[in-house]
Scaffold this motif. Structure first.
Motif, PDB file in Angstrom:
ATOM      1  N   HIS A 135     -14.091  -5.810  95.755  1.00  0.00           N
ATOM      2  CA  HIS A 135     -13.089  -5.070  96.522  1.00  0.00           C
ATOM      3  C   HIS A 135     -12.403  -6.015  97.513  1.00  0.00           C
ATOM      4  CE1 HIS A 135     -14.423  -1.351  94.777  1.00  0.00           C
ATOM      5  NE2 HIS A 135     -15.667  -1.589  95.148  1.00  0.00           N
ATOM      6  N   ASN A 136     -11.133  -5.764  97.760  1.00  0.00           N
ATOM      7  CA  ASN A 136     -10.309  -6.690  98.549  1.00  0.00           C
ATOM      8  C   ASN A 136      -9.680  -6.010  99.765  1.00  0.00           C
ATOM      9  OD1 ASN A 136     -10.174  -9.220  96.691  1.00  0.00           O
ATOM     10  ND2 ASN A 136      -9.751  -7.501  95.331  1.00  0.00           N
ATOM     11  N   ARG A 137     -10.459  -5.218 100.475  1.00  0.00           N
ATOM     12  CA  ARG A 137      -9.947  -4.508 101.644  1.00  0.00           C
ATOM     13  C   ARG A 137     -10.275  -5.214 102.955  1.00  0.00           C
ATOM     14  NH1 ARG A 137      -7.952   0.366 101.043  1.00  0.00           N
ATOM     15  NH2 ARG A 137      -8.535   0.974 103.167  1.00  0.00           N
ATOM     16  N   GLY A 138     -10.881  -6.403 102.883  1.00  0.00           N
ATOM     17  CA  GLY A 138     -11.208  -7.138 104.087  1.00  0.00           C
ATOM     18  C   GLY A 138     -12.460  -6.611 104.765  1.00  0.00           C
ATOM     19  N   GLN A 139     -12.703  -7.116 105.972  1.00  0.00           N
ATOM     20  CA  GLN A 139     -13.849  -6.704 106.775  1.00  0.00           C
ATOM     21  C   GLN A 139     -13.367  -6.482 108.193  1.00  0.00           C
ATOM     22  OE1 GLN A 139     -15.465  -8.528 109.382  1.00  0.00           O
ATOM     23  NE2 GLN A 139     -17.195  -7.124 109.654  1.00  0.00           N
ATOM     24  N   LEU A 140     -13.902  -5.459 108.846  1.00  0.00           N
ATOM     25  CA  LEU A 140     -13.516  -5.125 110.214  1.00  0.00           C
ATOM     26  C   LEU A 140     -14.694  -5.358 111.147  1.00  0.00           C
ATOM     27  CD1 LEU A 140     -11.112  -3.859 111.864  1.00  0.00           C
ATOM     28  CD2 LEU A 140     -12.328  -1.662 111.631  1.00  0.00           C
ATOM     29  N   PRO A 171      -7.671  -0.808 119.669  1.00  0.00           N
ATOM     30  CA  PRO A 171      -8.400   0.383 119.229  1.00  0.00           C
ATOM     31  C   PRO A 171      -7.594   1.287 118.297  1.00  0.00           C
ATOM     32  CG  PRO A 171      -8.676   0.029 121.590  1.00  0.00           C
ATOM     33  CD  PRO A 171      -7.640  -0.947 121.130  1.00  0.00           C
ATOM     34  N   ALA A 172      -6.298   1.466 118.585  1.00  0.00           N
ATOM     35  CA  ALA A 172      -5.505   2.383 117.769  1.00  0.00           C
ATOM     36  C   ALA A 172      -5.396   1.892 116.330  1.00  0.00           C
ATOM     37  CB  ALA A 172      -4.109   2.552 118.379  1.00  0.00           C
ATOM     38  N   GLU A 173      -5.147   0.586 116.156  1.00  0.00           N
ATOM     39  CA  GLU A 173      -5.024   0.064 114.793  1.00  0.00           C
ATOM     40  C   GLU A 173      -6.376   0.043 114.086  1.00  0.00           C
ATOM     41  OE1 GLU A 173      -2.964  -3.600 112.310  1.00  0.00           O
ATOM     42  OE2 GLU A 173      -2.876  -3.608 114.508  1.00  0.00           O
ATOM     43  N   ALA A 174      -7.442  -0.234 114.836  1.00  0.00           N
ATOM     44  CA  ALA A 174      -8.780  -0.192 114.233  1.00  0.00           C
ATOM     45  C   ALA A 174      -9.084   1.204 113.704  1.00  0.00           C
ATOM     46  CB  ALA A 174      -9.833  -0.617 115.257  1.00  0.00           C
ATOM     47  N   LEU A 175      -8.726   2.234 114.481  1.00  0.00           N
ATOM     48  CA  LEU A 175      -8.966   3.606 114.044  1.00  0.00           C
ATOM     49  C   LEU A 175      -8.026   4.009 112.910  1.00  0.00           C
ATOM     50  CD1 LEU A 175      -9.652   5.362 117.453  1.00  0.00           C
ATOM     51  CD2 LEU A 175     -11.263   5.057 115.562  1.00  0.00           C
ATOM     52  N   ALA A 176      -6.844   3.409 112.866  1.00  0.00           N
ATOM     53  CA  ALA A 176      -5.959   3.672 111.736  1.00  0.00           C
ATOM     54  C   ALA A 176      -6.553   3.124 110.441  1.00  0.00           C
ATOM     55  CB  ALA A 176      -4.587   3.057 111.995  1.00  0.00           C
ATOM     56  N   VAL A 189     -11.305  -7.108 115.081  1.00  0.00           N
ATOM     57  CA  VAL A 189     -10.719  -8.171 114.263  1.00  0.00           C
ATOM     58  C   VAL A 189     -10.795  -7.738 112.810  1.00  0.00           C
ATOM     59  CG1 VAL A 189     -11.096 -10.502 113.370  1.00  0.00           C
ATOM     60  CG2 VAL A 189     -11.141 -10.102 115.830  1.00  0.00           C
ATOM     61  N   HIS A 190      -9.673  -7.877 112.119  1.00  0.00           N
ATOM     62  CA  HIS A 190      -9.634  -7.585 110.690  1.00  0.00           C
ATOM     63  C   HIS A 190      -9.559  -8.900 109.923  1.00  0.00           C
ATOM     64  CE1 HIS A 190      -7.477  -5.653 107.011  1.00  0.00           C
ATOM     65  NE2 HIS A 190      -8.773  -5.660 106.845  1.00  0.00           N
ATOM     66  N   TYR A 191     -10.631  -9.237 109.230  1.00  0.00           N
ATOM     67  CA  TYR A 191     -10.641 -10.413 108.350  1.00  0.00           C
ATOM     68  C   TYR A 191     -10.073  -9.945 107.009  1.00  0.00           C
ATOM     69  CZ  TYR A 191     -13.661 -12.493 111.882  1.00  0.00           C
ATOM     70  OH  TYR A 191     -14.165 -12.981 113.063  1.00  0.00           O
ATOM     71  N   HIS A 192      -8.757  -9.965 106.908  1.00  0.00           N
ATOM     72  CA  HIS A 192      -8.092  -9.302 105.791  1.00  0.00           C
ATOM     73  C   HIS A 192      -8.295 -10.002 104.458  1.00  0.00           C
ATOM     74  CE1 HIS A 192      -5.309 -11.915 108.038  1.00  0.00           C
ATOM     75  NE2 HIS A 192      -4.834 -12.267 106.857  1.00  0.00           N
ATOM     76  N   ALA A 193      -8.709 -11.264 104.468  1.00  0.00           N
ATOM     77  CA  ALA A 193      -8.927 -11.975 103.204  1.00  0.00           C
ATOM     78  C   ALA A 193     -10.360 -11.835 102.688  1.00  0.00           C
ATOM     79  CB  ALA A 193      -8.587 -13.457 103.371  1.00  0.00           C
TER      80      ALA A 193
END
Length: 413
Positions: A135-140, A171-176, A189-193
């Motif tokens: 899966h390629n959704r990254g890690q939060l 916080p808002a983007e993390a909850l999104a 932090v979103h490790y999108h790769a």
């Protein structure tokens, strides 16, 4: 005439990857383990290909926060003090590696090999026909307090300097991204790769199946002893004596049990890790989410929601610590809201050197014996590239990346 070019001791992710890489290169290979492939420590991980995880567990914050970590009632770390007293040199060496200069050296070694992780694993995923498991959704990663976020700031700056891709978000983007989170969020932090695995054991099962299809040999028995000689090594596997050109020890936390391998003389310790599975709760998150203060991950996977992590410093023989399982369940409810009773629980043994680096290289006493263990929290991520290095060494090739920093006879403190 020798029976095999390579005998692989241990069928976790590192051992199975080593066997498959070597067989792909045309070597005759025997893979040995008393248990089914992927059923040990590799089974219970956080399902994450954590190519961003270049900061070692050893870091200066451990020294600053040691009393709270060891004696706090809500700590992700648990220490068996009797075990610690029986292994004082390991404990002191671990703490010595928390000094800033040593922690920086360790992080740079990890960053160097991590840059090759995908190149080591991707060909095996393709070879095994396991693309559907990725899966390629990254890690939060989420911090609940300013203090914790600021304490990890140096690590983020190091990752940025190494070119590791990530986005700092509020916080808002993390909850999104993950609306199911209930704990306070200061920053994230979103490790999108980053990528994750639907089912780590299924990945290893398919790799093992492909290894057999290519002509590799499998023996479900324990290797108890190796005896190196000038032209090869004799391996005792179950009731059999096998002659090989090379043997590689990839038995994780159990590597010291192989007599004559040299592993028995190394400072290999154990970080015991736990997980809980909540069947039917996979929808709670859509990607691996790590809660910094909690010290664990919430991961959606084939079996449901897996809450995996924490660290317990204790022996291999100690019983399951119910307090660790209760901690994960309690913090999981804080993170995601009320959860049902778990459908299963698990204890695994992370093979850990006191400097948080794996051991990869030829044994000091014989170039016929290769060591490849001690990957701590990074076995799934680094298993593929370690396997490729093992195949290089078994062929007499120089790996195309520096491995001197992982040598068995390196300085450990």
């Amino acid at each position: 005439m020798q029976d095999f070019d390579l005998v692989v001791v241990g069928a976790g992710i590192v051992g199975t990857a080593s066997a498959l890489w070597a067989r792909k290169r045309g070597l005759s290979v025997l893979l040995c383990d008393p248990n089914p492939p992927g059923s040990g420590t590799s089974f219970g991980n956080a399902c994450t290909l954590a190519t961003y995880a270049v900061m070692p567990v050893n870091n200066p914050s451990i020294l600053r926060n040691l009393p709270k970590l060891m004696f706090g009632s809500d700590s992700p770390l648990s220490v068996d003090y009797l075990h610690a007293m029986r292994n004082p040199l390991w404990m002191l060496s671990f703490l010595a590696n928390c000094r800033p200069a040593r922690a920086d050296h360790i992080a740079r070694q990890l960053a160097d090999i991590m840059g090759h992780a995908d190149a080591g694993l991707n060909p095996l995923i393709a070879e095994a026909g396991a693309e559907d498991l990725i899966h390629n959704r990254g890690q939060l990663s989420v911090w609940s307090t300013r203090a914790a976020a600021e304490g990890d700031r140096a690590g983020l700056e190091f990752r940025k300097a190494q070119g590791i891709p990530f986005r700092e978000i509020g916080p808002a983007e993390a909850l999104a991204l993950e609306p199911g989170l209930k704990q306070p969020i200061h920053s994230a932090v979103h490790y999108h790769a980053a990528r994750s695995i639907e089912d780590p054991q299924e990945l290893i099962t398919r790799m093992h199946r492909r290894f057999l299809a290519l002509g590799g040999q499998w023996k479900q028995a324990a290797v108890t002893e190796t005896r190196a000689y000038t032209g090869g090594v004799e391996v005792t596997c179950g009731e059999d004596r096998i002659d090989a050109a090379h043997v590689v020890i990839t038995a994780g936390a159990h590597s010291k049990s192989v007599r004559g391998s040299g592993a028995e003389h190394l400072p290999l310790g154990t970080e015991r890790g736990y997980h809980l599975i909540f069947g039917g709760e996979k929808h709670r998150v859509t990607r691996p989410v790590g809660w910094a203060e909690g010290g664990f991950y919430a991961v959606p996977m084939a079996q449901g929601l897996r809450l995996a992590g924490t660290v317990e410093i204790a022996s291999l023989r100690k019983r399951v610590n119910q307090g660790r399982l209760a901690y994960i369940a309690r913090k999981g409810a804080e993170m995601l809201g009320p959860l049902p009773e778990p459908t299963s629980h698990w204890l695994g043994y992370r093979p850990t050197m006191p400097d948080s680096l794996p051991v990869i290289g030829r044994a000091p006493h014989s170039d016929r014996i290769i060591h490849a263990f001690g990957h701590q929290h990074l076995g799934l991520t680094l298993g593929g590239i370690t396997g490729r290095i093992v195949a290089d060494l078994a062929e007499g090739r120089q790996p195309n990346l520096p491995i001197a920093g992982f040598a068995p006879d390196r300085r450990y403190a």
